[in-house]
Design a protein around this motif. Structure first.
Motif, PDB file in Angstrom:
ATOM      1  N   SER A  39       0.822  -1.205   0.000  1.00  0.00           N
ATOM      2  CA  SER A  39       0.000   0.000   0.000  1.00  0.00           C
ATOM      3  C   SER A  39       0.861   1.262   0.000  1.00  0.00           C
ATOM      4  O   SER A  39       0.572   2.220  -0.718  1.00  0.00           O
ATOM      5  N   VAL A  40       1.912   1.262   0.803  1.00  0.00           N
ATOM      6  CA  VAL A  40       2.801   2.426   0.846  1.00  0.00           C
ATOM      7  C   VAL A  40       3.518   2.604  -0.486  1.00  0.00           C
ATOM      8  O   VAL A  40       3.646   3.722  -1.000  1.00  0.00           O
ATOM      9  N   GLY A  43       0.999   3.941  -2.923  1.00  0.00           N
ATOM     10  CA  GLY A  43       0.714   5.337  -2.622  1.00  0.00           C
ATOM     11  C   GLY A  43       1.848   6.255  -3.014  1.00  0.00           C
ATOM     12  O   GLY A  43       1.623   7.347  -3.549  1.00  0.00           O
ATOM     13  N   ALA A  46       1.802   6.537  -6.836  1.00  0.00           N
ATOM     14  CA  ALA A  46       0.682   7.345  -7.311  1.00  0.00           C
ATOM     15  C   ALA A  46       0.896   8.825  -7.004  1.00  0.00           C
ATOM     16  O   ALA A  46       0.626   9.692  -7.845  1.00  0.00           O
ATOM     17  N   GLU A  47       1.393   9.131  -5.800  1.00  0.00           N
ATOM     18  CA  GLU A  47       1.620  10.521  -5.423  1.00  0.00           C
ATOM     19  C   GLU A  47       2.744  11.129  -6.257  1.00  0.00           C
ATOM     20  O   GLU A  47       2.655  12.287  -6.688  1.00  0.00           O
ATOM     21  N   THR A 343      -3.387   1.142   6.632  1.00  0.00           N
ATOM     22  CA  THR A 343      -3.401   1.933   5.411  1.00  0.00           C
ATOM     23  C   THR A 343      -4.397   3.083   5.492  1.00  0.00           C
ATOM     24  O   THR A 343      -4.101   4.210   5.089  1.00  0.00           O
ATOM     25  N   ASP A 347      -2.006   8.351   8.325  1.00  0.00           N
ATOM     26  CA  ASP A 347      -1.618   9.709   8.718  1.00  0.00           C
ATOM     27  C   ASP A 347      -1.589   9.889  10.235  1.00  0.00           C
ATOM     28  O   ASP A 347      -0.571  10.355  10.778  1.00  0.00           O
ATOM     29  N   PRO A 373       2.712   8.533   1.860  1.00  0.00           N
ATOM     30  CA  PRO A 373       1.408   8.219   1.271  1.00  0.00           C
ATOM     31  C   PRO A 373       1.130   6.718   1.303  1.00  0.00           C
ATOM     32  O   PRO A 373       2.043   5.900   1.399  1.00  0.00           O
ATOM     33  N   ALA A 374      -0.130   6.361   1.230  1.00  0.00           N
ATOM     34  CA  ALA A 374      -0.540   4.953   1.156  1.00  0.00           C
ATOM     35  C   ALA A 374      -1.801   4.871   0.313  1.00  0.00           C
ATOM     36  O   ALA A 374      -2.702   5.697   0.447  1.00  0.00           O
ATOM     37  N   LYS A 375      -1.856   3.888  -0.541  1.00  0.00           N
ATOM     38  CA  LYS A 375      -3.008   3.694  -1.418  1.00  0.00           C
ATOM     39  C   LYS A 375      -3.398   2.227  -1.375  1.00  0.00           C
ATOM     40  O   LYS A 375      -2.621   1.361  -1.774  1.00  0.00           O
ATOM     41  N   GLN A 377      -4.957  -0.819  -2.704  1.00  0.00           N
ATOM     42  CA  GLN A 377      -5.403  -1.388  -3.971  1.00  0.00           C
ATOM     43  C   GLN A 377      -5.841  -2.825  -3.722  1.00  0.00           C
ATOM     44  O   GLN A 377      -5.078  -3.633  -3.164  1.00  0.00           O
TER      45      GLN A 377
END
Length: 415
Positions: A39-40, A43, A46-47, A343, A347, A373-375, A377
């Protein structure tokens, strides 16, 4: 029913051993680490790509250059208006804007900083996502035509706020009989933006296009054409049409050319991290073997009795396979919940870590981004869960087969 009875039995009764609990916790932590890592990484990628596409040209068109009367290579674009109009008419192009670029020194109250000037029309600046809709801003972008827009890092370095005046000094100024005199200009700061990338906020200054032409001695010319696309991922398909519209002497530099090696490095790192975390899941799953072997040894008499009562080898195998698989399933579910929660709430979690450690854990000057950041998926979650279950089920088969093949006579000989 038998497997569930064995799982509920206390250790004194020959039930699940401590090793099984260790394997359950190990699988949970390994799955959690795998989901959190994926996830990190997703993220971060993507960022990073979003800041590239949101504050930089998707395609930069520039001239291959012509040799002028002084024998110097001139890369300026005199017909920039017509070229920009032709490029803007290409299907897939959302905007094409002439640009002036140059590096100067910015100074204010004895503070100095090296910055990069982007000369651009106010209407074109308003269409750049990360500048017009930044993470944070001060001042009003509508006043850009009467001043300059600077990154928050530049403002912080020089101690500037909207309304202050910034002095820009270029070493390539007016040529005189005594040599080249530096060009100095003073401008009002009308807008301060935070694009989300440290290197952009720390070095970038936007200046009105006509003012930049005058400052850099580019009257009647532009340095390059900044092109934005409807679909930046399709840049390779659009570039040939852009070059055709720009003319024979035009060349192109895409966002993938500028950051392709970094993105490829991220892809390689993603694959390596997945392999490393998969090994951790395998190590945790191997503990199931130890716990299940101890369970089989403790239940040797039970196995012998069940076999003499007519229970088949396949039934015995299923009993102990369920015992081991149940451990893997519970551990995977616990790890899944922990990974998703981490995830979603990364923050506040990271804020607590930063506070406990005294701050400075994340240095934006090194990593480029201001926060971790983390996204989440779902294909990453699915791959982590599938890997854990496959490994857990796979390693369970061997001790379960050993239990199924146990000779009931040997199991009951000393009973």
């Amino acid at each position: 029913m038998i497997a569930w009875r064995y799982l509920r039995a206390r250790r004194a009764e020959g039930g699940v051993s401590v090793m099984t609990w260790i394997s359950l916790i190990g699988i949970a932590l390994a799955v959690f680490a795998l989901i959190a890592t994926l996830s990190v990484r997703a993220g971060f990628r993507a960022e990073f790509v979003d800041t590239i596409l949101g504050a930089n040209a998707h395609v930069t068109v520039y001239s291959a250059g012509d040799v002028n009367g002084n024998g110097q290579l001139d890369r300026s674009i005199p017909d920039y208006t017509e070229m920009a109009q032709r490029i803007a008419a290409v299907p897939g192009v959302s905007r094409a804007a002439p640009l002036i670029k140059g590096q100067v020194m910015a100074t204010m109250n004895g503070r100095n900083a090296g910055v990069e000037i982007f000369g651009i029309a106010p209407a074109d600046l308003d269409s750049i996502p990360r500048i017009a809709q930044p993470l944070d801003s001060m001042g009003d972008i509508a006043n850009f035509s009467s001043g300059v827009a600077i990154g928050s890092g530049v403002a912080r370095e020089l101690g500037l706020v909207p309304g202050d005046r910034i002095k820009l000094i270029s070493p390539d100024g007016v040529k005189t009989a005594f040599g080249t005199s530096p060009r100095v200009g003073t401008y009002d700061v009308s807008y301060i933006f935070t694009a989300g990338r440290y290197d952009i906020d720390r070095t970038r200054v936007y200046m009105p296009f006509t003012e930049a032409q005058s400052y850099f001695n580019r009257e009647g010319a532009a340095d390059e054409i900044e092109v934005m696309l409807d679909d930046p991922e399709a840049v390779d398909d659009v570039v040939p049409a852009i070059l055709s519209a720009a003319g024979d002497n035009a060349m192109a530099w895409t966002w993938r050319d500028a950051s392709g090696s970094f993105l490829r490095a991220l892809t390689v790192e993603d694959n390596v991290m997945f392999i490393i975390m998969s090994i951790l899941v395998l190590i945790a799953a191997m503990n199931i073997v130890s716990g299940l072997i101890m369970l089989v040894k403790n239940k040797g008499r039970d196995i012998g009795i069940l076999r003499t009562m007519g229970l088949t080898e396949g039934s015995i195998l299923r009993v102990f396979f369920i015992c081991g698989a149940f451990t893997g399933i519970i551990g995977t579910l616990v790890g899944l919940v922990l990974g998703v929660v981490f995830t979603v709430y990364i923050d506040p979690i990271f804020a607590v870590v930063n506070y406990v450690s005294g701050g400075g854990v994340w240095d934006p000057s090194v990593r480029g981004l201001y926060a971790l950041p983390a996204k989440l998926q779902w294909h990453d979650v699915l791959s982590a869960v599938s890997l854990s279950l496959i490994l857990s089920f796979g390693v369970t088969i061997f001790p379960a087969r050993r239990a199924a093949r146990m000779n009931p006579v040997e199991a009951l000989r000393y009973e």
